[in-house]
Design an enzyme around this catalytic site. Sequence first.
Site, PDB file in Angstrom:
ATOM      1  N   ASP A 250       0.596  -8.782   9.890  1.00 23.70           N
ATOM      2  CA  ASP A 250       1.349  -8.323  11.048  1.00 23.70           C
ATOM      3  C   ASP A 250       2.759  -8.885  10.925  1.00 23.70           C
ATOM      4  O   ASP A 250       2.961 -10.105  11.011  1.00 23.70           O
ATOM      5  CB  ASP A 250       0.676  -8.802  12.342  1.00 23.70           C
ATOM      6  CG  ASP A 250       1.425  -8.352  13.601  1.00 23.70           C
ATOM      7  OD1 ASP A 250       2.534  -7.792  13.470  1.00 23.70           O
ATOM      8  OD2 ASP A 250       0.892  -8.567  14.703  1.00 23.70           O
TER       9      ASP A 250
ATOM     10  N   GLU B  97      18.964  17.279  -7.974  1.00 21.25           N
ATOM     11  CA  GLU B  97      17.506  17.263  -7.902  1.00 21.25           C
ATOM     12  C   GLU B  97      16.998  18.672  -7.626  1.00 21.25           C
ATOM     13  O   GLU B  97      17.617  19.418  -6.872  1.00 21.25           O
ATOM     14  CB  GLU B  97      17.016  16.342  -6.794  1.00 21.25           C
ATOM     15  CG  GLU B  97      17.439  14.888  -6.918  1.00 21.25           C
ATOM     16  CD  GLU B  97      16.947  14.068  -5.742  1.00 21.25           C
ATOM     17  OE1 GLU B  97      15.722  13.891  -5.607  1.00 21.25           O
ATOM     18  OE2 GLU B  97      17.786  13.619  -4.945  1.00 21.25           O
TER      19      GLU B  97
ATOM     20  N   THR C 131       0.822  -1.213   0.000  1.00 20.69           N
ATOM     21  CA  THR C 131       0.000   0.000   0.000  1.00 20.69           C
ATOM     22  C   THR C 131       0.856   1.262   0.000  1.00 20.69           C
ATOM     23  O   THR C 131       0.338   2.369   0.122  1.00 20.69           O
ATOM     24  CB  THR C 131      -0.936   0.020   1.230  1.00 20.69           C
ATOM     25  OG1 THR C 131      -0.140  -0.072   2.423  1.00 20.69           O
ATOM     26  CG2 THR C 131      -1.915  -1.142   1.185  1.00 20.69           C
TER      27      THR C 131
ATOM     28  N   ASP D  36       3.926   4.085  -1.394  1.00 23.85           N
ATOM     29  CA  ASP D  36       4.084   4.945  -2.563  1.00 23.85           C
ATOM     30  C   ASP D  36       4.905   4.274  -3.658  1.00 23.85           C
ATOM     31  O   ASP D  36       4.613   4.441  -4.843  1.00 23.85           O
ATOM     32  CB  ASP D  36       4.748   6.257  -2.115  1.00 23.85           C
ATOM     33  CG  ASP D  36       4.570   7.362  -3.148  1.00 23.85           C
ATOM     34  OD1 ASP D  36       3.408   7.655  -3.494  1.00 23.85           O
ATOM     35  OD2 ASP D  36       5.578   7.902  -3.615  1.00 23.85           O
TER      36      ASP D  36
ATOM     37  N   ASP E 269      19.464  -1.306  -6.547  1.00 18.54           N
ATOM     38  CA  ASP E 269      19.880   0.085  -6.719  1.00 18.54           C
ATOM     39  C   ASP E 269      19.250   0.501  -8.041  1.00 18.54           C
ATOM     40  O   ASP E 269      19.714   0.093  -9.106  1.00 18.54           O
ATOM     41  CB  ASP E 269      21.404   0.204  -6.776  1.00 18.54           C
ATOM     42  CG  ASP E 269      21.873   1.643  -6.880  1.00 18.54           C
ATOM     43  OD1 ASP E 269      21.161   2.448  -7.514  1.00 18.54           O
ATOM     44  OD2 ASP E 269      22.938   1.964  -6.344  1.00 18.54           O
ATOM     45  N   HIS E 270      18.153   1.272  -7.980  1.00 20.63           N
ATOM     46  CA  HIS E 270      17.377   1.495  -9.207  1.00 20.63           C
ATOM     47  C   HIS E 270      18.162   2.231 -10.282  1.00 20.63           C
ATOM     48  O   HIS E 270      17.794   2.182 -11.462  1.00 20.63           O
ATOM     49  CB  HIS E 270      16.049   2.207  -8.907  1.00 20.63           C
ATOM     50  CG  HIS E 270      16.183   3.631  -8.485  1.00 20.63           C
ATOM     51  ND1 HIS E 270      16.275   4.019  -7.169  1.00 20.63           N
ATOM     52  CD2 HIS E 270      16.241   4.775  -9.210  1.00 20.63           C
ATOM     53  CE1 HIS E 270      16.376   5.328  -7.109  1.00 20.63           C
ATOM     54  NE2 HIS E 270      16.355   5.815  -8.324  1.00 20.63           N
TER      55      HIS E 270
ATOM     56  N   HIS F 196      24.096   4.994  -5.246  1.00 20.79           N
ATOM     57  CA  HIS F 196      23.971   5.372  -6.659  1.00 20.79           C
ATOM     58  C   HIS F 196      25.275   5.883  -7.267  1.00 20.79           C
ATOM     59  O   HIS F 196      25.720   5.402  -8.312  1.00 20.79           O
ATOM     60  CB  HIS F 196      22.888   6.440  -6.830  1.00 20.79           C
ATOM     61  CG  HIS F 196      21.558   6.061  -6.263  1.00 20.79           C
ATOM     62  ND1 HIS F 196      21.055   4.782  -6.319  1.00 20.79           N
ATOM     63  CD2 HIS F 196      20.614   6.801  -5.628  1.00 20.79           C
ATOM     64  CE1 HIS F 196      19.862   4.749  -5.753  1.00 20.79           C
ATOM     65  NE2 HIS F 196      19.567   5.959  -5.329  1.00 20.79           N
TER      66      HIS F 196
END
Length: 502
Positions: A89, A220, A19, A21, A181-182, A244
């Site tokens: 849980d 950013e 649930t 983001d 590591d995206h 990164h």
Amino acid sequence: MQVNVTNKPTALIILFGATGDLAKRKLFPSIYRLFQKKNIEKFAVIGVARRPLTNAEFQENVKDSVQTFADSHENVDDFVSHFSYHSHDVSSSESYIELKNIADKLDEQYDLNGNRIFYLAMAPEFFGTIAEQVKAQGLTDTTGYKRLVIEKPFGTSFESAQELNVQIRTAFSEDEIYRIDHYLGKEMVQNIEVIRFANAMFEPLWNNQYISNIQVTSSETLGVEERGRYYETSGALRDMVQNHLMQMVALLAMEPPIKLTDEEIRSEKARAFRSLRPMKKEDVEAFFVRGQYDEGTVSNSLLPAYRNEPSVDSESNTETYVAGKLLIDNFRWAGVPFYIRTGKRMDVKSTKIVVQFKDIPMNLYYSKEPEENVHPNLLVIHIQPEEGITLLLNAKKNGNQMQTKPVRLSFSNTSIDRMNTPEAYEKLLFDSMRGDATNFTHWDEVALSWKFVDIISEVWEHTKDETFPNYVAGSAGPKCADNLLEKDGHFWWPIENLEIDN
């Protein structure tokens, strides 16, 4: 490791944090794109989270995610029918037993051959507990493969990372652990190896005889937003540099692998980390600088200082900007500085690598006008938001005089095949199902990068920076970052001057 490249992979994906983001914005749309492209057909997903939801409510959430973030309505009902939900849980053994019963039924229903991926997209403090419980309650007792996919951060220091690794290794072997590591899923990060090892014009020059310096920038425009509580314990050093930026440096610095297998590639990356000159506490100030953003006006909007963000200490010593110089002590790179920088609330959102080649021995085209002199040759690898490569060369200016001007040769994924470029999470999810760990971090890489960063963290945590805040929101960062390169006779290449030509 054997990779499934001929048959379409099958898997039951048990997604902890369903649930959250990350699941909504990245994971559900990525699984959907794999489904739409028919890269996966036999699959099922169990969403696991604390919130009480029915299967129908959860499927509606997944549908909304796909329609919003994948911008598609095609076959969505068929897709979400593969999703089930379990209100869970994390600390309850009974809850894992219930989860096992659901998993066993779905495995039989979708003919998944016992293949299971446990994806942990939730708070890191639960990683070890979940790994131990899924083993204790029999969820890993399966006839197929079992793999643990873990989001960062993997620990907050070498000691905590090592403790976590010991804990999850009680349930999964190293070749079953996929640490995400995206950045490693991004198309142009993966292209670093191809640029180097598939081009005769680059690999012979990829050393200290021809390269002056390499700059890795990840900036950013956003601030910490609602992540103040996390960021206060992390900072830019742990949040960006340890994973990164260090991974990109390793890909740039590694030796050619003997084969393009995950074992050989990750072994060479670890060897590059071992070649890093270790930080000494007394050297940190000379090699690394930090910054924290102040308030500033961008597009007629006043943006708050970091210390005024929600859940942030009003006298916080946490860095939102880091710049540093890394030296690699081996035969290939001795004397070549690798400069890295990352920051929040910067003037532009961009991730780029700039390889600056050395000047020619004698400038035959010297001019009294600096802008008319021969410029350094640059190879620019554009990671995000645009994707592509730019090579800056010198050519003759039009006219009778022998004067030069810089020209660009550009390739852009955005303008050529952007629609066919998989998102990072789509690529990484597919790789985890295929058993290809190339673009995931091995424990050796994690351990070595934490050991390097920990020295810097220790010095900064015990030294209050009295200059904070030291750069305005919407600026290019603190002056101390420029001074870091000026000492070596270099400068940061302005990001806005290196935009790709589409």
